[in-house]
Design a protein around this motif. Structure first.
Motif, PDB file in Angstrom:
ATOM      1  N   ASP A 214       0.803  -1.221   0.000  1.00  0.00           N
ATOM      2  CA  ASP A 214       0.000   0.000   0.000  1.00  0.00           C
ATOM      3  C   ASP A 214       0.842   1.281   0.000  1.00  0.00           C
ATOM      4  OD1 ASP A 214      -2.164  -1.707   0.071  1.00  0.00           O
ATOM      5  OD2 ASP A 214      -2.542  -1.426   2.215  1.00  0.00           O
ATOM      6  N   GLY A 215       2.165   1.138  -0.025  1.00  0.00           N
ATOM      7  CA  GLY A 215       3.050   2.301  -0.085  1.00  0.00           C
ATOM      8  C   GLY A 215       3.222   3.031   1.232  1.00  0.00           C
ATOM      9  N   LEU A 216       2.925   2.376   2.348  1.00  0.00           N
ATOM     10  CA  LEU A 216       3.013   3.021   3.647  1.00  0.00           C
ATOM     11  C   LEU A 216       4.324   2.724   4.365  1.00  0.00           C
ATOM     12  CD1 LEU A 216      -0.681   2.418   4.765  1.00  0.00           C
ATOM     13  CD2 LEU A 216       0.301   4.448   3.671  1.00  0.00           C
ATOM     14  N   VAL A 217       5.005   1.657   3.968  1.00  0.00           N
ATOM     15  CA  VAL A 217       6.348   1.344   4.451  1.00  0.00           C
ATOM     16  C   VAL A 217       7.186   0.915   3.259  1.00  0.00           C
ATOM     17  CG1 VAL A 217       5.516   0.603   6.734  1.00  0.00           C
ATOM     18  CG2 VAL A 217       5.984  -1.113   4.980  1.00  0.00           C
ATOM     19  N   CYS A 218       8.496   0.938   3.455  1.00  0.00           N
ATOM     20  CA  CYS A 218       9.394   0.425   2.426  1.00  0.00           C
ATOM     21  C   CYS A 218      10.516  -0.357   3.093  1.00  0.00           C
ATOM     22  CB  CYS A 218       9.951   1.555   1.558  1.00  0.00           C
ATOM     23  SG  CYS A 218      10.931   2.764   2.453  1.00  0.00           S
ATOM     24  N   ARG A 219      11.090  -1.257   2.336  1.00  0.00           N
ATOM     25  CA  ARG A 219      12.221  -2.037   2.840  1.00  0.00           C
ATOM     26  C   ARG A 219      13.480  -1.200   2.711  1.00  0.00           C
ATOM     27  NH1 ARG A 219      11.253  -8.298   1.682  1.00  0.00           N
ATOM     28  NH2 ARG A 219       8.986  -8.232   1.606  1.00  0.00           N
ATOM     29  N   ASP A 220      14.321  -1.264   3.752  1.00  0.00           N
ATOM     30  CA  ASP A 220      15.559  -0.493   3.788  1.00  0.00           C
ATOM     31  C   ASP A 220      16.787  -1.386   3.683  1.00  0.00           C
ATOM     32  OD1 ASP A 220      14.363   1.967   4.013  1.00  0.00           O
ATOM     33  OD2 ASP A 220      14.587   2.101   6.176  1.00  0.00           O
ATOM     34  N   GLY A 221      16.634  -2.542   3.111  1.00  0.00           N
ATOM     35  CA  GLY A 221      17.759  -3.468   3.064  1.00  0.00           C
ATOM     36  C   GLY A 221      17.794  -4.317   4.325  1.00  0.00           C
ATOM     37  N   GLU A 222      18.990  -4.804   4.644  1.00  0.00           N
ATOM     38  CA  GLU A 222      19.141  -5.702   5.795  1.00  0.00           C
ATOM     39  C   GLU A 222      20.105  -5.113   6.808  1.00  0.00           C
ATOM     40  OE1 GLU A 222      20.343  -9.540   4.334  1.00  0.00           O
ATOM     41  OE2 GLU A 222      18.445  -9.871   3.301  1.00  0.00           O
ATOM     42  N   ASP A 223      19.902  -5.482   8.070  1.00  0.00           N
ATOM     43  CA  ASP A 223      20.849  -5.082   9.106  1.00  0.00           C
ATOM     44  C   ASP A 223      22.003  -6.083   9.123  1.00  0.00           C
ATOM     45  OD1 ASP A 223      19.906  -7.361  10.403  1.00  0.00           O
ATOM     46  OD2 ASP A 223      19.202  -6.305  12.185  1.00  0.00           O
ATOM     47  N   ASP A 224      22.908  -5.931  10.064  1.00  0.00           N
ATOM     48  CA  ASP A 224      24.085  -6.807  10.149  1.00  0.00           C
ATOM     49  C   ASP A 224      23.716  -8.268  10.395  1.00  0.00           C
ATOM     50  OD1 ASP A 224      25.687  -4.594   9.733  1.00  0.00           O
ATOM     51  OD2 ASP A 224      26.061  -4.277  11.878  1.00  0.00           O
TER      52      ASP A 224
ATOM     53  N   GLY B 244      21.156  -9.773   9.027  1.00  0.00           N
ATOM     54  CA  GLY B 244      20.413 -10.292   7.883  1.00  0.00           C
ATOM     55  C   GLY B 244      18.908 -10.086   7.971  1.00  0.00           C
ATOM     56  N   HIS B 245      18.445  -9.264   8.918  1.00  0.00           N
ATOM     57  CA  HIS B 245      17.017  -8.987   9.052  1.00  0.00           C
ATOM     58  C   HIS B 245      16.600  -7.887   8.085  1.00  0.00           C
ATOM     59  CE1 HIS B 245      18.241 -10.366  13.162  1.00  0.00           C
ATOM     60  NE2 HIS B 245      17.209 -11.185  12.927  1.00  0.00           N
ATOM     61  N   VAL B 246      15.475  -8.074   7.412  1.00  0.00           N
ATOM     62  CA  VAL B 246      14.952  -7.052   6.512  1.00  0.00           C
ATOM     63  C   VAL B 246      14.400  -5.912   7.356  1.00  0.00           C
ATOM     64  CG1 VAL B 246      13.228  -6.525   4.751  1.00  0.00           C
ATOM     65  CG2 VAL B 246      14.399  -8.739   4.726  1.00  0.00           C
ATOM     66  N   MET B 247      14.918  -4.722   7.117  1.00  0.00           N
ATOM     67  CA  MET B 247      14.507  -3.535   7.867  1.00  0.00           C
ATOM     68  C   MET B 247      13.402  -2.806   7.099  1.00  0.00           C
ATOM     69  SD  MET B 247      16.459  -3.726  10.502  1.00  0.00           S
ATOM     70  CE  MET B 247      16.321  -2.122  11.265  1.00  0.00           C
ATOM     71  N   TYR B 248      12.441  -2.282   7.855  1.00  0.00           N
ATOM     72  CA  TYR B 248      11.330  -1.536   7.278  1.00  0.00           C
ATOM     73  C   TYR B 248      11.328  -0.128   7.851  1.00  0.00           C
ATOM     74  CZ  TYR B 248       9.464  -6.016   5.755  1.00  0.00           C
ATOM     75  OH  TYR B 248       9.295  -7.240   5.158  1.00  0.00           O
TER      76      TYR B 248
END
Length: 178
Positions: free
Chosen positions: A50-60, A62-66
């Protein structure tokens, strides 16, 4: 309960991954409403769609950050500034059970009331103990937990009063038909 809006609210501080959001939600609400981590990730997928969050890659780890998007900030601001709708009374399994027990042969409505009263009194004792154990006004999270515990205590007290009324109505009904 709006998991969608709760997650958006938590993402306003900083980007997080799903398990962090689950932990933060439970910490900030006194663990009164446990979240399934699968539900968190499903909700994050919908928020991303819905365009309300986006993925910011992964932390150290390996978790997908939002992170929250500008549209997400507008959405959560609207949630905080609007009242919670009460369009229909919520379904209450206990009320349904008692209504059916009174209108069909077989079930003992009095026994149902007694069993529920025992459960409700135990819950009230647990909520009250937890409330006493929570240090007041030390941190916003403590105050938030106390507010939720107060709500649970008031709701449970109301249920016990309602059960007392139900029992009185059963006695009255027995007197009329006896």
């Amino acid at each position: 309960m709006s998991i969608r809006h709760s997650l958006l609210a938590l993402l306003q501080d900083r980007p997080r991954y799903g398990y962090q959001l689950r932990t933060e939600f439970e910490d900030r609400t006194g663990a009164s409403w446990p979240l399934n981590v699968g539900q968190v990730y499903t909700t994050l997928d919908r928020l991303e769609r819905d365009g309300l969050v986006c993925r910011d890659g992964e932390d150290d780890g390996g978790h997908v950050m939002y992170s929250i998007t500008p549209a997400g900030r507008i959405e959560v601001r609207g949630w905080f500034t609007s009242s919670v709708a009460r369009p229909n009374p919520p379904r209450n399994e206990l009320a349904i059970k008692l209504a059916l027990a009174l209108t069909i042969p077989g079930p003992d409505a009095g026994a149902i009331i007694q069993a529920q009263r025992a459960v409700s009194l135990r819950a009230l004792q647990e909520y009250s103990k937890s409330r006493r154990d929570t240090t007041a006004l030390q941190r916003p999270a403590d105050t938030a937990k106390m507010l939720i515990l107060d709500l649970l205590i008031f709701q449970t007290e109301a249920e016990i009063r309602w059960l007392d009324l139900c029992e009185a109505r059963l006695v009255q009904l027995a007197g009329l038909s006896g």
